[in-house]
Design a protein around this motif. Sequence first.
Motif, mmCIF file in Angstrom:
data_model
loop_
_atom_site.group_PDB
_atom_site.id
_atom_site.type_symbol
_atom_site.label_atom_id
_atom_site.label_comp_id
_atom_site.label_asym_id
_atom_site.label_seq_id
_atom_site.Cartn_x
_atom_site.Cartn_y
_atom_site.Cartn_z
ATOM 1 N N ALA A 1 -8.505 8.452 -0.427
ATOM 2 C CA ALA A 1 -6.340 8.043 -0.545
ATOM 3 C C ALA A 1 -5.956 7.460 -1.396
ATOM 4 O O ALA A 1 -4.713 7.941 -2.097
ATOM 5 C CB ALA A 1 -6.596 6.894 0.768
ATOM 6 N N LEU A 2 -5.948 6.301 -1.664
ATOM 7 C CA LEU A 2 -6.195 5.745 -3.423
ATOM 8 C C LEU A 2 -5.928 7.011 -4.270
ATOM 9 O O LEU A 2 -5.068 6.857 -5.098
ATOM 10 C CB LEU A 2 -6.336 4.784 -3.372
ATOM 11 C CG LEU A 2 -6.362 3.511 -2.933
ATOM 12 C CD1 LEU A 2 -6.551 2.081 -3.068
ATOM 13 C CD2 LEU A 2 -5.058 3.101 -2.430
ATOM 14 N N ALA A 3 -6.659 7.341 -4.733
ATOM 15 C CA ALA A 3 -6.950 8.778 -5.531
ATOM 16 C C ALA A 3 -5.854 9.154 -5.714
ATOM 17 O O ALA A 3 -5.794 9.806 -6.702
ATOM 18 C CB ALA A 3 -8.751 9.315 -5.984
ATOM 19 N N ALA A 4 -5.957 9.643 -4.066
ATOM 20 C CA ALA A 4 -4.797 11.102 -4.444
ATOM 21 C C ALA A 4 -3.332 10.726 -3.504
ATOM 22 O O ALA A 4 -3.029 11.016 -3.498
ATOM 23 C CB ALA A 4 -5.526 12.018 -3.024
ATOM 24 N N ALA B 1 -6.673 0.544 -8.668
ATOM 25 C CA ALA B 1 -6.619 0.160 -7.228
ATOM 26 C C ALA B 1 -8.991 0.007 -7.244
ATOM 27 O O ALA B 1 -8.964 -1.081 -6.086
ATOM 28 C CB ALA B 1 -6.529 1.606 -6.449
ATOM 29 N N ALA B 2 -8.857 0.882 -8.324
ATOM 30 C CA ALA B 2 -10.311 0.115 -8.536
ATOM 31 C C ALA B 2 -10.743 -1.646 -8.912
ATOM 32 O O ALA B 2 -11.877 -1.547 -8.491
ATOM 33 C CB ALA B 2 -10.671 1.425 -9.364
ATOM 34 N N ARG B 3 -9.538 -2.128 -9.885
ATOM 35 C CA ARG B 3 -9.773 -3.207 -10.155
ATOM 36 C C ARG B 3 -10.327 -4.200 -8.619
ATOM 37 O O ARG B 3 -10.594 -5.122 -8.718
ATOM 38 C CB ARG B 3 -8.662 -3.378 -11.817
ATOM 39 C CG ARG B 3 -9.172 -2.830 -12.511
ATOM 40 C CD ARG B 3 -10.233 -2.683 -13.302
ATOM 41 N NE ARG B 3 -11.235 -1.897 -12.887
ATOM 42 C CZ ARG B 3 -11.824 -0.928 -12.748
ATOM 43 N NH1 ARG B 3 -10.452 0.052 -13.367
ATOM 44 N NH2 ARG B 3 -12.859 -0.231 -12.705
ATOM 45 N N LEU B 4 -8.723 -4.290 -8.172
ATOM 46 C CA LEU B 4 -8.590 -4.940 -7.239
ATOM 47 C C LEU B 4 -9.518 -4.766 -6.201
ATOM 48 O O LEU B 4 -9.891 -5.617 -5.280
ATOM 49 C CB LEU B 4 -7.118 -4.625 -5.847
ATOM 50 C CG LEU B 4 -5.786 -4.945 -6.860
ATOM 51 C CD1 LEU B 4 -4.490 -4.246 -6.252
ATOM 52 C CD2 LEU B 4 -5.973 -6.062 -7.253
#
Length: 626
Positions: free
Chosen positions: A144-147, A105-108
Motif C-alpha cells: 500500500a505504501l509503495a503504491a 516508509a522503508a526507513r520508518l
Amino acid sequence: MAGFALLGAGVGLVTGVPGLEVRLAPALYGSVHLLLELVSVVVAALVAATGWHTLHRHPSRQLAVVVCAYAGVAVLDLAHALLFEGMPTFLGPTGAGRAVAPHLAARLLAGIALLAVVWMPTHAVISRRGRWALLAGVGTLAVALAAVDQYWPGLRALLLQPGVGPTLLKDALEALVVLLYAGVAWGLWRRLHVEPARSLRLLLVAAVLMALSELSVALYRHPTDLANLLGHLLKVASYVVVYRAVFVRMVLEPWAALDRARVAVAAGEARWRMLFAHSLDAVLVTTPEGAVVAANPAACQLFGRTEDELRDGGRSMVVDPHDGERLRELLARRGRDGRVKGELRFRRGDGEVFDAELTSTLYQDEAGAWHASLLVRDITERKRRDREALRLAQLEAANAELERFSYALAHDLRAPLASVAGFAGALDAAVQERRTERLPHFVDRIQANAQRMEAMVEGLLALAKLSRDALQPAPVDLSALARELLQQLRERDPQRTVEAVVQDGLRAQADPRLAGLLLQNLLENAWKFTARVPAARIEVGGADGPGGEAVYWVADNGVGFDMADAGRLFDPFQRLHPQASFPGHGIGLANVKRVVERHGGRVWADAHPGGGAVFRFTLGTAPADA
C-alpha cells in the motif's frame, strides 16, 4: 565508538562543508543508485528469508518482527528503485518525488521493528498463526505504501517541490527517522549491559549506521551529490549488519552450539566407552525385550560367558528362571518410571545361582530406538556378611536377654525361696514343740510360695519357647482376633461391664499363633488394669505411620503408670503395681516384646498415672531364619 565518531565526522564534512560538495553525472548516479538499491533489496530479502526459515525451530517474537519488517522493507526499497527518476515508466511516471515516499516508509518500518526488539522480552515467542498474520499485515502495508502515489497524487508535492527541493514535512520526517534510530541505538546500548549478546551488538552497529545514513540523505543539497550516495552506501552497510545479526543468531550460534554439543557427545561417548570397558561392575546394553546388544568384560567374567554367547542367549540365559516374579515386577517398574533398582538372582555359565543388585535405565539412541542399560553387582559376599552380622546381633541380644533372665530369676526367686525356708523352719519348730494349731497355716504358705515359683518357671519356659519356635507368617485378621479374645474375657468375668471398641479391617502378615499371644497379653493387661474403673473402656485400632508402616495399638482408661518406669516395662518379672492390687508374674509384656521382635517390629507405651495406657506396636518383616 571511535569508528562511529569518525564516520559521523565524515558524514558531517561531506554534507556540511560547501567546498566538499561533489556531484555525479545524472546517468552515472542513476546507475550507482540502482545498483545500491538492488543490493539493499537482496540483503533485506535475505534477512527475511533466513529468519523466516528458522522461525519454526526458534519462534522468537523479536525475530518475527525483524523478519516481517525487512520483508516489507525489501518491497518498499524495490518500489523506491523502480520509481526513481530515469527508470523505465512501466510503473507509471517516475521522478524523485514519487520515490521519496517508499524510501521514508522503508526507513520508518525498519526503525520501528528495531525499536520493538529493544523493548521486547528476549524469550517471548510467537505462534505459527501469529507470524503468518504479522507477515500478511506488514506485506499489505508495504504494498500500500509503495503504491501510495497512485491513490494520493498530491503526496509527492508534500515531500519534494520540483526546482525547490525537500519540503519541511520531508525534513521533519527524516529528522524523525534519525531520532528513531538514535533511540534504537541508545536502547540497545543499555540492554547490552544486561544481556551482552553478539546479535544485539550487531543491531546496535546497524542502528548507528542507519542513523548516519538518514542524516546524509537528509542533508544533501542535490539528488546527485555525494552525500546522497553516501547515505545509500551506509544503508546497504546497515542492512548487511542486520543480516549478519540474524545470521549469527539463527545460524552461526545454533551451529556453534550444535558443534559444541557434538564435541561434548563425542567426549561423553568416549568416557562412556572407557567406563564400559574398564568398569569393575558388569554392564549390559539390552533391548527392552531382553536381547543383549553389548556386554563389557566384567559382565563376561561375572556370568562366565563370552559376549557372543550373551548376545545369542539374551536375558533368559543369565536370569534365574525361579526368580521370574521379581523379574516381572522390576520390568514393570522400569517400564513405568524409566529406571529401576533392586535385587535379582542370576545364573552363571556353570549353573551357579547368585544374588545380585541391579540398576537399569531406559534410553533412546540417536536413531530413536529404545535400549536399556543394566548394571549388575554380585552381592553374595555382602549377603553372607549381613547374615553373619544378624546372627551375631541375635546372639548378643540372646546373651543380654539371658543375663537379664538370670538376674530376674535370682532376684525374684529369692523371696519365695526365703519364705519356703522360713515357714519350713517354723513348721519344724512347731512339730518339735507339738504346737499343731499353726501347722496348716505353715503348709499353706509353703505351697503358695512353691506355686509362685512354679508359675515363674513356667513363664520363663514360655518366653524361651517364643525364641525357639520358627515363624510361620500368614495373613491375620487382627480385628476378628481381638473381638474373639475380648469375648473370652467377658465370659471369664461376666460380672464386669467393659466398653470394647475394635476398629474394622486391621490385618497383618504375621504368625497367627504368636499374633494371638501378643493380643491376648495386651488385652488381658487392659482388662486387669481397668478393673477398678467405673466406666471401663478398651480400644483396639491401627493406622499408617511414617513411611507407610502399619502401627497398631491397644488402649485403655485404667490406672496407667508413671513413664519414668517405662524403661523396665518389658523386662521379665518387672511389675509397676503391687501384687496385692493387681496379681500377676510380670512376664506378659516380656512375651509381647519378644513376639514383636521376632516379627522385626517395635513396641512402646504411653501412659500417665490414673489416665490409662496405650501400647503401640508394629509387625515388620522378620528375618528368614528368625
